[in-house]
Design a protein around this motif. Structure first.
Motif, PDB file in Angstrom:
ATOM      1  N   HIS A 301       0.835  -1.202   0.000  1.00  0.00           N
ATOM      2  CA  HIS A 301       0.000   0.000   0.000  1.00  0.00           C
ATOM      3  C   HIS A 301       0.870   1.252   0.000  1.00  0.00           C
ATOM      4  O   HIS A 301       0.622   2.211  -0.753  1.00  0.00           O
ATOM      5  CB  HIS A 301      -0.919  -0.017   1.228  1.00  0.00           C
ATOM      6  CG  HIS A 301      -1.872   1.132   1.286  1.00  0.00           C
ATOM      7  ND1 HIS A 301      -1.551   2.322   1.914  1.00  0.00           N
ATOM      8  CD2 HIS A 301      -3.131   1.297   0.791  1.00  0.00           C
ATOM      9  CE1 HIS A 301      -2.575   3.157   1.809  1.00  0.00           C
ATOM     10  NE2 HIS A 301      -3.531   2.564   1.140  1.00  0.00           N
ATOM     11  N   ILE A 304       2.785   1.691  -3.459  1.00  0.00           N
ATOM     12  CA  ILE A 304       1.910   2.067  -4.578  1.00  0.00           C
ATOM     13  C   ILE A 304       1.355   3.476  -4.412  1.00  0.00           C
ATOM     14  O   ILE A 304       1.367   4.285  -5.350  1.00  0.00           O
ATOM     15  CB  ILE A 304       0.769   1.037  -4.723  1.00  0.00           C
ATOM     16  CG1 ILE A 304       1.351  -0.309  -5.194  1.00  0.00           C
ATOM     17  CG2 ILE A 304      -0.291   1.522  -5.699  1.00  0.00           C
ATOM     18  CD1 ILE A 304       0.395  -1.469  -5.111  1.00  0.00           C
ATOM     19  N   THR A 305       0.886   3.812  -3.215  1.00  0.00           N
ATOM     20  CA  THR A 305       0.302   5.143  -3.006  1.00  0.00           C
ATOM     21  C   THR A 305       1.347   6.243  -3.074  1.00  0.00           C
ATOM     22  O   THR A 305       1.053   7.351  -3.529  1.00  0.00           O
ATOM     23  CB  THR A 305      -0.435   5.220  -1.656  1.00  0.00           C
ATOM     24  OG1 THR A 305       0.460   4.840  -0.603  1.00  0.00           O
ATOM     25  CG2 THR A 305      -1.640   4.310  -1.652  1.00  0.00           C
ATOM     26  N   ARG A 306       2.579   5.952  -2.663  1.00  0.00           N
ATOM     27  CA  ARG A 306       3.641   6.958  -2.746  1.00  0.00           C
ATOM     28  C   ARG A 306       4.027   7.261  -4.191  1.00  0.00           C
ATOM     29  O   ARG A 306       4.709   8.245  -4.459  1.00  0.00           O
ATOM     30  CB  ARG A 306       4.869   6.491  -1.965  1.00  0.00           C
ATOM     31  CG  ARG A 306       4.693   6.417  -0.459  1.00  0.00           C
ATOM     32  CD  ARG A 306       4.660   7.796   0.176  1.00  0.00           C
ATOM     33  NE  ARG A 306       4.343   7.716   1.597  1.00  0.00           N
ATOM     34  CZ  ARG A 306       5.271   7.579   2.561  1.00  0.00           C
ATOM     35  NH1 ARG A 306       6.541   7.501   2.230  1.00  0.00           N
ATOM     36  NH2 ARG A 306       4.909   7.523   3.818  1.00  0.00           N
ATOM     37  N   GLY A 309      -0.407   5.782  -7.195  1.00  0.00           N
ATOM     38  CA  GLY A 309      -1.404   4.761  -7.487  1.00  0.00           C
ATOM     39  C   GLY A 309      -2.331   4.506  -6.309  1.00  0.00           C
ATOM     40  O   GLY A 309      -2.211   5.124  -5.255  1.00  0.00           O
ATOM     41  N   THR A 310      -3.261   3.589  -6.516  1.00  0.00           N
ATOM     42  CA  THR A 310      -4.166   3.171  -5.437  1.00  0.00           C
ATOM     43  C   THR A 310      -4.260   1.649  -5.449  1.00  0.00           C
ATOM     44  O   THR A 310      -4.093   1.015  -6.491  1.00  0.00           O
ATOM     45  CB  THR A 310      -5.580   3.760  -5.611  1.00  0.00           C
ATOM     46  OG1 THR A 310      -6.128   3.300  -6.862  1.00  0.00           O
ATOM     47  CG2 THR A 310      -5.553   5.279  -5.590  1.00  0.00           C
ATOM     48  N   THR A 312      -6.854  -1.453  -3.727  1.00  0.00           N
ATOM     49  CA  THR A 312      -8.032  -1.802  -2.944  1.00  0.00           C
ATOM     50  C   THR A 312      -8.217  -3.312  -2.982  1.00  0.00           C
ATOM     51  O   THR A 312      -7.675  -3.996  -3.857  1.00  0.00           O
ATOM     52  CB  THR A 312      -9.301  -1.118  -3.499  1.00  0.00           C
ATOM     53  OG1 THR A 312      -9.464  -1.496  -4.873  1.00  0.00           O
ATOM     54  CG2 THR A 312      -9.197   0.394  -3.391  1.00  0.00           C
TER      55      THR A 312
END
Length: 329
Positions: A301, A304-306, A309-310, A312
Protein backbone atom coordinates in the motif's frame (compact mmCIF):
# COMPACT_ATOMS: atom_id res chain seq x y z
CA UNK A 1 5.33 49.34 34.54
CA UNK A 2 8.30 51.26 35.94
CA UNK A 3 10.51 48.26 35.13
CA UNK A 4 9.93 49.04 31.45
CA UNK A 5 12.70 51.31 30.17
CA UNK A 6 10.50 52.86 27.47
CA UNK A 7 7.84 53.73 30.06
CA UNK A 8 10.45 55.32 32.33
CA UNK A 9 11.86 57.36 29.45
CA UNK A 10 8.38 58.53 28.47
CA UNK A 11 7.57 59.40 32.12
CA UNK A 12 10.75 61.49 32.42
CA UNK A 13 10.08 63.24 29.10
CA UNK A 14 6.44 63.89 30.05
CA UNK A 15 7.51 65.29 33.45
CA UNK A 16 9.98 67.66 31.83
CA UNK A 17 7.44 68.81 29.25
CA UNK A 18 4.70 69.19 31.89
CA UNK A 19 7.06 71.17 34.16
CA UNK A 20 8.07 73.43 31.28
CA UNK A 21 4.40 73.99 30.34
CA UNK A 22 3.44 74.81 33.95
CA UNK A 23 6.36 77.25 34.36
CA UNK A 24 5.45 78.90 31.06
CA UNK A 25 1.80 79.09 32.16
CA UNK A 26 2.62 80.77 35.45
CA UNK A 27 4.93 83.17 33.65
CA UNK A 28 1.92 84.35 31.65
CA UNK A 29 -0.53 84.50 34.56
CA UNK A 30 -1.79 82.43 37.44
CA UNK A 31 -4.86 81.09 35.61
CA UNK A 32 -2.74 79.80 32.73
CA UNK A 33 -0.43 78.05 35.20
CA UNK A 34 -3.34 76.36 36.99
CA UNK A 35 -4.83 75.31 33.62
CA UNK A 36 -1.45 73.81 32.60
CA UNK A 37 -1.31 71.86 35.89
CA UNK A 38 -4.86 70.56 35.34
CA UNK A 39 -4.18 69.46 31.75
CA UNK A 40 -0.85 67.82 32.66
CA UNK A 41 -2.47 65.99 35.60
CA UNK A 42 -5.47 64.83 33.56
CA UNK A 43 -3.28 63.67 30.66
CA UNK A 44 -0.88 61.93 33.04
CA UNK A 45 -3.69 60.05 34.83
CA UNK A 46 -5.37 59.07 31.54
CA UNK A 47 -2.08 57.86 30.08
CA UNK A 48 -1.28 55.91 33.28
CA UNK A 49 -4.69 54.18 33.34
CA UNK A 50 -4.57 53.41 29.61
CA UNK A 51 -1.04 52.00 29.84
CA UNK A 52 -1.92 49.98 32.95
CA UNK A 53 -4.88 48.39 31.11
CA UNK A 54 -2.65 47.54 28.15
CA UNK A 55 -0.02 46.01 30.44
CA UNK A 56 -2.75 43.99 32.16
CA UNK A 57 -3.93 42.61 28.81
CA UNK A 58 -0.36 41.81 27.79
CA UNK A 59 0.23 40.09 31.14
CA UNK A 60 -2.88 37.92 30.59
CA UNK A 61 -1.64 36.95 27.14
CA UNK A 62 1.80 36.14 28.61
CA UNK A 63 0.16 33.89 31.20
CA UNK A 64 -1.77 32.10 28.45
CA UNK A 65 1.46 31.58 26.49
CA UNK A 66 3.03 30.12 29.62
CA UNK A 67 0.07 27.75 29.97
CA UNK A 68 0.50 26.70 26.35
CA UNK A 69 4.15 25.90 26.99
CA UNK A 70 3.04 23.73 29.93
CA UNK A 71 0.53 21.78 27.80
CA UNK A 72 -2.66 23.30 29.16
CA UNK A 73 -5.80 21.86 27.57
CA UNK A 74 -8.25 24.72 28.11
CA UNK A 75 -7.11 28.24 27.29
CA UNK A 76 -8.96 31.53 26.98
CA UNK A 77 -7.81 34.93 25.81
CA UNK A 78 -10.46 37.61 25.88
CA UNK A 79 -10.85 39.37 22.54
CA UNK A 80 -9.60 42.93 22.31
CA UNK A 81 -10.98 45.71 20.17
CA UNK A 82 -9.34 46.65 16.87
CA UNK A 83 -5.71 47.61 17.30
CA UNK A 84 -2.32 46.18 18.20
CA UNK A 85 -3.65 43.95 20.99
CA UNK A 86 -6.31 42.54 18.70
CA UNK A 87 -3.60 41.59 16.17
CA UNK A 88 -1.49 40.12 18.96
CA UNK A 89 -4.51 38.17 20.24
CA UNK A 90 -5.12 36.75 16.76
CA UNK A 91 -1.50 35.70 16.32
CA UNK A 92 -1.34 34.12 19.79
CA UNK A 93 -4.53 32.17 19.08
CA UNK A 94 -3.00 30.86 15.86
CA UNK A 95 0.14 29.90 17.74
CA UNK A 96 -1.85 28.08 20.41
CA UNK A 97 -3.80 26.09 17.85
CA UNK A 98 -0.62 25.23 15.96
CA UNK A 99 1.24 24.13 19.09
CA UNK A 100 -1.75 22.12 20.26
CA UNK A 101 -1.93 20.34 16.88
CA UNK A 102 1.80 19.62 17.01
CA UNK A 103 1.50 18.28 20.55
CA UNK A 104 -1.35 15.98 19.51
CA UNK A 105 0.64 14.81 16.49
CA UNK A 106 3.70 14.13 18.64
CA UNK A 107 1.61 12.15 21.14
CA UNK A 108 0.14 10.05 18.33
CA UNK A 109 3.60 9.48 16.84
CA UNK A 110 4.96 8.39 20.23
CA UNK A 111 2.04 6.03 20.73
CA UNK A 112 2.46 4.66 17.20
CA UNK A 113 6.20 4.19 17.76
CA UNK A 114 5.60 2.39 21.05
CA UNK A 115 2.99 0.12 19.44
CA UNK A 116 5.28 -0.54 16.47
CA UNK A 117 8.22 -1.43 18.69
CA UNK A 118 6.02 -3.79 20.71
CA UNK A 119 4.74 -5.42 17.50
CA UNK A 120 8.26 -5.76 16.08
CA UNK A 121 9.52 -7.31 19.31
CA UNK A 122 6.61 -9.76 19.28
CA UNK A 123 7.12 -10.62 15.60
CA UNK A 124 10.83 -11.31 16.12
CA UNK A 125 10.36 -13.15 19.40
CA UNK A 126 8.14 -15.83 17.83
CA UNK A 127 10.69 -17.21 15.31
CA UNK A 128 13.55 -16.73 17.78
CA UNK A 129 11.71 -18.88 20.31
CA UNK A 130 11.20 -21.55 17.66
CA UNK A 131 14.90 -21.43 16.70
CA UNK A 132 15.97 -21.84 20.34
CA UNK A 133 13.61 -24.79 20.72
CA UNK A 134 14.94 -26.44 17.55
CA UNK A 135 18.54 -25.93 18.68
CA UNK A 136 17.79 -27.66 21.97
CA UNK A 137 16.19 -30.56 20.04
CA UNK A 138 19.22 -30.77 17.76
CA UNK A 139 21.56 -31.08 20.71
CA UNK A 140 19.65 -34.10 22.08
CA UNK A 141 18.60 -35.84 18.87
CA UNK A 142 20.95 -38.53 17.49
CA UNK A 143 18.78 -39.35 14.45
CA UNK A 144 20.47 -37.96 11.34
CA UNK A 145 17.28 -37.56 9.25
CA UNK A 146 15.51 -35.80 12.08
CA UNK A 147 18.49 -33.47 12.54
CA UNK A 148 18.39 -32.57 8.82
CA UNK A 149 14.68 -31.76 9.08
CA UNK A 150 15.30 -29.59 12.12
CA UNK A 151 18.15 -27.79 10.36
CA UNK A 152 15.92 -27.17 7.33
CA UNK A 153 13.21 -25.76 9.58
CA UNK A 154 15.77 -23.52 11.30
CA UNK A 155 16.93 -22.25 7.93
CA UNK A 156 13.34 -21.41 6.95
CA UNK A 157 12.81 -19.52 10.19
CA UNK A 158 16.01 -17.51 9.66
CA UNK A 159 14.95 -16.70 6.09
CA UNK A 160 11.59 -15.47 7.41
CA UNK A 161 13.35 -13.37 10.06
CA UNK A 162 15.61 -11.88 7.39
CA UNK A 163 12.57 -11.01 5.27
CA UNK A 164 10.84 -9.49 8.30
CA UNK A 165 13.82 -7.29 9.22
CA UNK A 166 14.32 -6.23 5.58
CA UNK A 167 10.62 -5.32 5.24
CA UNK A 168 10.68 -3.35 8.49
CA UNK A 169 13.72 -1.41 7.30
CA UNK A 170 11.94 -0.63 4.03
CA UNK A 171 8.86 0.55 5.91
CA UNK A 172 11.06 2.76 8.10
CA UNK A 173 12.72 4.30 5.05
CA UNK A 174 9.33 4.96 3.46
CA UNK A 175 8.01 6.44 6.72
CA UNK A 176 11.02 8.75 6.92
CA UNK A 177 10.48 9.87 3.31
CA UNK A 178 14.06 9.14 2.26
CA UNK A 179 13.15 6.83 -0.64
CA UNK A 180 13.50 8.52 -4.03
CA UNK A 181 11.23 6.67 -6.46
CA UNK A 182 12.20 6.68 -10.13
CA UNK A 183 9.73 8.06 -12.67
CA UNK A 184 10.21 5.96 -15.78
CA UNK A 185 8.08 4.23 -18.38
CA UNK A 186 7.43 0.62 -17.34
CA UNK A 187 5.97 -2.05 -19.57
CA UNK A 188 3.21 -3.73 -17.53
CA UNK A 189 4.01 -7.16 -19.02
CA UNK A 190 7.61 -6.82 -17.90
CA UNK A 191 6.51 -5.56 -14.49
CA UNK A 192 4.22 -8.53 -13.81
CA UNK A 193 6.76 -11.05 -15.11
CA UNK A 194 9.41 -9.54 -12.84
CA UNK A 195 7.02 -9.89 -9.89
CA UNK A 196 6.11 -13.47 -10.81
CA UNK A 197 9.62 -14.79 -11.50
CA UNK A 198 10.60 -15.62 -7.86
CA UNK A 199 7.18 -17.24 -7.29
CA UNK A 200 7.03 -19.63 -10.24
CA UNK A 201 8.66 -22.56 -8.43
CA UNK A 202 6.44 -22.20 -5.30
CA UNK A 203 3.42 -22.06 -7.62
CA UNK A 204 4.48 -25.28 -9.28
CA UNK A 205 5.15 -26.99 -5.95
CA UNK A 206 1.68 -26.07 -4.70
CA UNK A 207 0.04 -26.81 -8.07
CA UNK A 208 -1.37 -23.30 -8.40
CA UNK A 209 -2.86 -22.51 -11.82
CA UNK A 210 -2.02 -19.09 -13.21
CA UNK A 211 -4.00 -17.32 -15.92
CA UNK A 212 -2.88 -13.98 -17.33
CA UNK A 213 -4.58 -11.48 -19.60
CA UNK A 214 -2.11 -8.62 -20.00
CA UNK A 215 -2.14 -6.92 -23.41
CA UNK A 216 1.23 -5.92 -24.84
CA UNK A 217 2.35 -2.31 -25.10
CA UNK A 218 0.63 -1.01 -21.92
CA UNK A 219 2.94 1.26 -19.94
CA UNK A 220 2.80 3.11 -16.63
CA UNK A 221 5.04 5.60 -14.86
CA UNK A 222 6.87 4.45 -11.75
CA UNK A 223 9.81 2.63 -10.19
CA UNK A 224 10.16 -0.89 -11.59
CA UNK A 225 12.03 -2.34 -8.61
CA UNK A 226 9.65 -1.08 -5.94
CA UNK A 227 6.45 -1.73 -7.91
CA UNK A 228 7.48 -5.30 -8.80
CA UNK A 229 8.07 -5.95 -5.11
CA UNK A 230 4.65 -4.54 -4.22
CA UNK A 231 2.86 -6.69 -6.84
CA UNK A 232 4.92 -9.70 -5.80
CA UNK A 233 3.71 -9.31 -2.21
CA UNK A 234 0.09 -9.15 -3.39
CA UNK A 235 0.52 -12.29 -5.51
CA UNK A 236 2.26 -14.06 -2.62
CA UNK A 237 -0.64 -13.15 -0.33
CA UNK A 238 -3.13 -14.52 -2.89
CA UNK A 239 -1.10 -17.74 -3.22
CA UNK A 240 -1.17 -18.30 0.53
CA UNK A 241 -4.93 -17.71 0.67
CA UNK A 242 -5.65 -19.89 -2.40
CA UNK A 243 -3.58 -22.79 -1.00
CA UNK A 244 -2.71 -26.02 -2.81
CA UNK A 245 -4.43 -26.57 -6.18
CA UNK A 246 -5.61 -22.96 -6.17
CA UNK A 247 -6.04 -20.57 -9.06
CA UNK A 248 -4.81 -17.05 -9.77
CA UNK A 249 -6.07 -14.67 -12.45
CA UNK A 250 -4.06 -11.56 -13.35
CA UNK A 251 -5.78 -9.11 -15.69
CA UNK A 252 -4.65 -5.71 -16.94
CA UNK A 253 -7.08 -3.11 -18.30
CA UNK A 254 -6.15 0.19 -19.92
CA UNK A 255 -8.32 3.21 -20.70
CA UNK A 256 -7.77 6.97 -21.20
CA UNK A 257 -8.12 7.62 -17.44
CA UNK A 258 -6.09 4.87 -15.77
CA UNK A 259 -4.33 1.51 -16.06
CA UNK A 260 -5.60 -1.19 -13.71
CA UNK A 261 -4.07 -4.50 -12.67
CA UNK A 262 -6.41 -6.96 -10.91
CA UNK A 263 -5.29 -10.10 -9.11
CA UNK A 264 -8.03 -12.61 -8.26
CA UNK A 265 -7.52 -15.78 -6.21
CA UNK A 266 -9.70 -18.84 -5.62
CA UNK A 267 -9.48 -18.69 -1.85
CA UNK A 268 -12.27 -18.19 0.69
CA UNK A 269 -12.13 -14.38 0.49
CA UNK A 270 -12.00 -11.93 3.37
CA UNK A 271 -14.06 -11.68 6.53
CA UNK A 272 -16.25 -8.57 6.51
CA UNK A 273 -14.49 -7.16 9.58
CA UNK A 274 -11.08 -7.53 7.89
CA UNK A 275 -11.77 -5.46 4.78
CA UNK A 276 -11.10 -2.04 6.32
CA UNK A 277 -7.91 -3.22 8.08
CA UNK A 278 -6.18 -5.23 5.36
CA UNK A 279 -3.50 -2.63 4.67
CA UNK A 280 -2.88 -1.72 8.31
CA UNK A 281 0.57 -2.52 9.57
CA UNK A 282 0.89 -5.79 11.55
CA UNK A 283 -2.77 -6.62 10.94
CA UNK A 284 -3.40 -10.33 10.43
CA UNK A 285 -6.83 -11.19 9.09
CA UNK A 286 -9.06 -14.06 10.12
CA UNK A 287 -7.97 -16.12 7.14
CA UNK A 288 -4.26 -15.30 7.39
CA UNK A 289 -1.76 -18.10 7.70
CA UNK A 290 -0.05 -18.49 11.07
CA UNK A 291 3.29 -17.64 9.43
CA UNK A 292 2.10 -14.20 8.30
CA UNK A 293 3.39 -11.01 9.89
CA UNK A 294 0.87 -8.47 8.62
CA UNK A 295 3.58 -6.43 6.89
CA UNK A 296 3.43 -7.38 3.20
CA UNK A 297 0.14 -5.66 2.30
CA UNK A 298 1.05 -2.60 4.36
CA UNK A 299 4.33 -2.32 2.45
CA UNK A 300 2.45 -2.75 -0.87
CA UNK A 301 0.00 0.00 0.00
CA UNK A 302 2.77 2.43 0.93
CA UNK A 303 4.86 1.70 -2.19
CA UNK A 304 1.91 2.07 -4.58
CA UNK A 305 0.30 5.14 -3.01
CA UNK A 306 3.64 6.96 -2.75
CA UNK A 307 3.91 6.62 -6.53
CA UNK A 308 0.47 8.06 -7.20
CA UNK A 309 -1.40 4.76 -7.49
CA UNK A 310 -4.17 3.17 -5.44
CA UNK A 311 -4.74 -0.37 -4.19
CA UNK A 312 -8.03 -1.80 -2.94
CA UNK A 313 -9.24 -5.25 -1.97
CA UNK A 314 -12.67 -6.85 -1.80
CA UNK A 315 -14.46 -10.17 -2.17
CA UNK A 316 -15.17 -11.27 -5.73
CA UNK A 317 -18.79 -11.97 -6.65
CA UNK A 318 -17.79 -15.45 -7.88
CA UNK A 319 -15.76 -16.20 -4.75
CA UNK A 320 -12.24 -15.48 -3.62
CA UNK A 321 -10.46 -12.17 -3.07
CA UNK A 322 -9.62 -9.59 -5.70
CA UNK A 323 -6.98 -6.86 -5.47
CA UNK A 324 -7.21 -3.85 -7.78
CA UNK A 325 -4.10 -1.74 -8.39
CA UNK A 326 -4.80 1.42 -10.35
CA UNK A 327 -2.40 3.98 -11.85
CA UNK A 328 -3.96 7.22 -13.18
CA UNK A 329 -2.79 8.58 -16.53
Amino acid sequence: MLRNREFRQFAILFSLMATAAIILGFSINKAAGILAIAFATAFGIAFFLFTKARYKSIAQISNQIDLVLHNADHLHIGESEEGELSILYSEITKMMLRIREQNDALKKEKEHLADSLADIAHQLRTPLTSVNLILSLLANNPDENERKNLLRETEELLVRMDWLITSLLKLSRLDAGIVAFKREQIDVNHLINAALHPLLIPMELHNITLQMDVPKGIKILGDLGWLSEAIQNVIKNCMEIAGDNGKLDIVCEDNPLFTQITIHDSGPGFKKEDLHCLFHRFYRGKNSQATGYGIGLSLCHMIITRQGGTITAKNHLQGGAIFSIRFPK
